[in-house]
Enzyme design. Structure first.
Site, PDB file in Angstrom:
ATOM      1  N   GLU A 153      -9.713  34.479   0.983  1.00 44.04           N
ATOM      2  CA  GLU A 153     -10.422  35.728   1.281  1.00 44.04           C
ATOM      3  C   GLU A 153     -11.480  36.011   0.221  1.00 44.04           C
ATOM      4  O   GLU A 153     -12.547  36.552   0.524  1.00 44.04           O
ATOM      5  CB  GLU A 153      -9.428  36.888   1.343  1.00 44.04           C
ATOM      6  CG  GLU A 153      -8.357  36.750   2.412  1.00 44.04           C
ATOM      7  CD  GLU A 153      -7.328  37.854   2.299  1.00 44.04           C
ATOM      8  OE1 GLU A 153      -7.728  39.034   2.351  1.00 44.04           O
ATOM      9  OE2 GLU A 153      -6.137  37.544   2.156  1.00 44.04           O
ATOM     10  N   TRP A 208      -1.376  41.474  -0.259  1.00 43.02           N
ATOM     11  CA  TRP A 208      -2.092  40.937  -1.410  1.00 43.02           C
ATOM     12  C   TRP A 208      -2.972  39.810  -0.933  1.00 43.02           C
ATOM     13  O   TRP A 208      -2.898  39.364   0.220  1.00 43.02           O
ATOM     14  CB  TRP A 208      -1.149  40.459  -2.518  1.00 43.02           C
ATOM     15  CG  TRP A 208       0.009  39.656  -2.055  1.00 43.02           C
ATOM     16  CD1 TRP A 208       0.048  38.318  -1.801  1.00 43.02           C
ATOM     17  CD2 TRP A 208       1.314  40.159  -1.776  1.00 43.02           C
ATOM     18  NE1 TRP A 208       1.301  37.946  -1.389  1.00 43.02           N
ATOM     19  CE2 TRP A 208       2.105  39.056  -1.371  1.00 43.02           C
ATOM     20  CE3 TRP A 208       1.902  41.415  -1.845  1.00 43.02           C
ATOM     21  CZ2 TRP A 208       3.441  39.189  -1.020  1.00 43.02           C
ATOM     22  CZ3 TRP A 208       3.234  41.550  -1.496  1.00 43.02           C
ATOM     23  CH2 TRP A 208       3.986  40.453  -1.100  1.00 43.02           C
ATOM     24  N   ARG A 250       2.339  38.134   8.199  1.00 43.81           N
ATOM     25  CA  ARG A 250       3.258  39.086   8.819  1.00 43.81           C
ATOM     26  C   ARG A 250       4.727  38.725   8.666  1.00 43.81           C
ATOM     27  O   ARG A 250       5.592  39.439   9.184  1.00 43.81           O
ATOM     28  CB  ARG A 250       2.936  39.219  10.310  1.00 43.81           C
ATOM     29  CG  ARG A 250       1.684  40.001  10.596  1.00 43.81           C
ATOM     30  CD  ARG A 250       1.398  40.030  12.088  1.00 43.81           C
ATOM     31  NE  ARG A 250       0.548  38.937  12.519  1.00 43.81           N
ATOM     32  CZ  ARG A 250       0.333  38.626  13.789  1.00 43.81           C
ATOM     33  NH1 ARG A 250       0.957  39.311  14.744  1.00 43.81           N
ATOM     34  NH2 ARG A 250      -0.478  37.642  14.112  1.00 43.81           N
ATOM     35  N   CYS A 296      -3.734  39.172  11.342  1.00 44.77           N
ATOM     36  CA  CYS A 296      -3.103  39.017  10.022  1.00 44.77           C
ATOM     37  C   CYS A 296      -2.175  37.811  10.011  1.00 44.77           C
ATOM     38  O   CYS A 296      -1.260  37.705  10.824  1.00 44.77           O
ATOM     39  CB  CYS A 296      -2.328  40.284   9.658  1.00 44.77           C
ATOM     40  SG  CYS A 296      -1.541  40.175   8.031  1.00 44.77           S
TER      41      CYS A 296
END
Length: 457
Positions: A329, A324, A154, A151
């Site tokens: 993506e 979000w 973070r 991720c």
């Protein structure tokens, strides 16, 4: 693709004068939760050895319920009983508990953890597990985000909001709470980072499972010609939902899948998400008037649903969580990947690009315009989204903060570097360690199989 109407209950968010994108007031807030869960599918989007019939098969007996839910039935379907995952020896559980409780007490400056560890030991000796306090649950869920190697978003791990629903285990209640999760996370477009934690696995009493990999996904209908209408990633789960009795949607490329949930009765059931829980954004373009005619859209909240939250040796198998979207993506993966919506050839054709040779860089040019469309449309709709340049800088800020606190940051380079313009971002020009730590969000093999729509025996 044909243009499809916006789902009922979603207010029109575009300016009446069709003016340029307005800058969202939360543009400097954190974000970015990568939508890169491995699908494990073939190029045609189908799950290997999926035992369920494809779209159009007899759905079997139905039991009406909440929003059209039904129970699986018929002799042709076999589902394995829910299991609590690999058996954990008491001493292993106690060791994991002690490590977590020590971490919690140390970071939160709660003093000597010996008394709390002794209490956990007594619970484990008596019942084979122990129960986290609300404060421990919140801390564990946040640190699991901090420990997520894949991720990029973070930086604001400590701001994750936690909904404690550990008393919820039945499928219908999990479905209702999941819809509430989406409503609370959406906030009319101002997306908040949120996790809802349902009942944990315990000896002889497994927790509930959500089969969907995300709370919101689009159906993939297999066609007789071998193609797919919708998202090829979800062909297996779509077929499973039909097998359970879901009648299917209108048959567009963006039909929202129902939730498939397995509660304490071990029977997977389907539940249609209410319209007011699913916010979607119609995709437009800042320059090309024909773009809206493509009929593209995407949902606003990327809520991962089938990962296990592991805290101190305790597994919470149903703990949907979301940040979000980072625009890439959607624009560089979901809509562009050849085993997903594969839109680059169609967009390149509309742009008048030379697709006869890759040396024309038609894929690159189409990819940039698709990603411009996503960011422009989300901004125009007033829905939180971040871009890969901003998120890359934020990740390096996160690294600096953690290093100053004496904490090593694990990261997977192949996931942290954005899928477009990688070398133009600062995260590209350095290396990372893959540090596996707990608490963590974990993908178990059987959870992957459920997301593919595979039966459990």
């Amino acid at each position: 693709m044909r243009d499809v109407p916006r789902r009922a209950g979603h207010a029109q968010r575009y300016a009446e004068d069709e003016s340029g994108a307005c800058r969202a007031p939360w543009a400097l807030e954190p974000g970015g939760w990568l939508d890169r869960v491995p699908a494990g599918r073939g190029r045609d989007g189908t799950a290997p050895s999926a035992p369920y019939p494809q779209v159009g098969a007899d759905p079997g007996p139905r039991t009406p319920g909440l929003r059209g839910q039904s129970t699986g039935g018929g002799p042709r379907t076999a589902y394995g009983a829910l299991r609590s995952g690999p058996a954990t020896a008491p001493y292993e559980l106690l060791r994991a508990a002690a490590e977590f409780l020590t971490l919690h007490h140390t970071e939160e400056r709660l003093g000597d953890p010996a008394r709390r560890i002794a209490a956990a030991r007594a619970e484990i000796e008596h019942g084979g597990t122990y129960r986290h306090t609300t404060e421990e649950l919140v801390f564990g869920a946040r640190v699991a985000w901090r420990n997520a190697n894949r991720c990029i978003g973070r930086l604001y791990w400590h701001s994750l909001s936690v909904r404690d629903r550990r008393d919820v285990r039945d499928a219908e209640d999990v479905a209702e709470a999941s819809a509430d999760h989406l409503r609370e996370a959406t906030r009319d477009g101002r997306i908040r980072a949120l996790i809802t934690v349902f009942g944990p696995d315990a000896p002889g009493r497994p927790g509930p499972r959500i089969w969907n990999e995300q709370l919101i996904r689009y159906a993939g209908y297999a066609r007789p010609d071998g193609g797919v209408t919708g998202d090829p990633r979800n062909v297996g789960l779509t077929a499973l939902a039909r097998r359970l009795g879901w009648p299917g949607g209108p048959g567009t490329h963006f039909d929202v899948l129902p939730l498939v949930i397995q509660g304490t009765d071990d029977k997977p059931r389907w539940f249609a998400l209410p319209d007011d829980a699913v916010l979607e954004v119609e995709l437009d373009h800042p320059e090309y008037a024909w773009w809206r005619g493509l009929g593209l859209r995407w949902h606003a909240v990327p809520a991962l649903a089938n990962m296990c939250l592991e805290i101190g040796g305790v597994c919470y198998p149903a703990a949907p969580f979301n940040g979000w979207y980072m625009g890439t993506e959607i624009g560089a993966r979901n809509l562009a990947d050849t085993d997903r919506y594969d839109l680059l050839p169609r967009i390149a054709e509309r742009l008048g690009l030379d697709t006869r040779t890759d040396r024309s860089l038609w894929k690159d040019r189409a990819l940039v315009e698709l990603n411009r469309s996503v960011l422009h449309s989300f901004d125009r709709a007033g829905v939180t989204v971040t871009d890969h340049h901003t998120e890359s800088r934020r990740f390096l800020t996160h690294l600096g903060r953690e290093e100053r606190k004496g904490r090593r940051v694990g990261a997977d380079w192949s996931w942290i570097v954005p899928p477009i313009s990688g070398s133009a971002t600062p995260v590209f020009h350095r290396t990372y360690e893959t540090v596996e730590r707990r608490p963590a969000y974990v993908h178990h093999a059987e959870a992957r199989e459920r997301a593919r729509g595979a039966a459990l025996f």
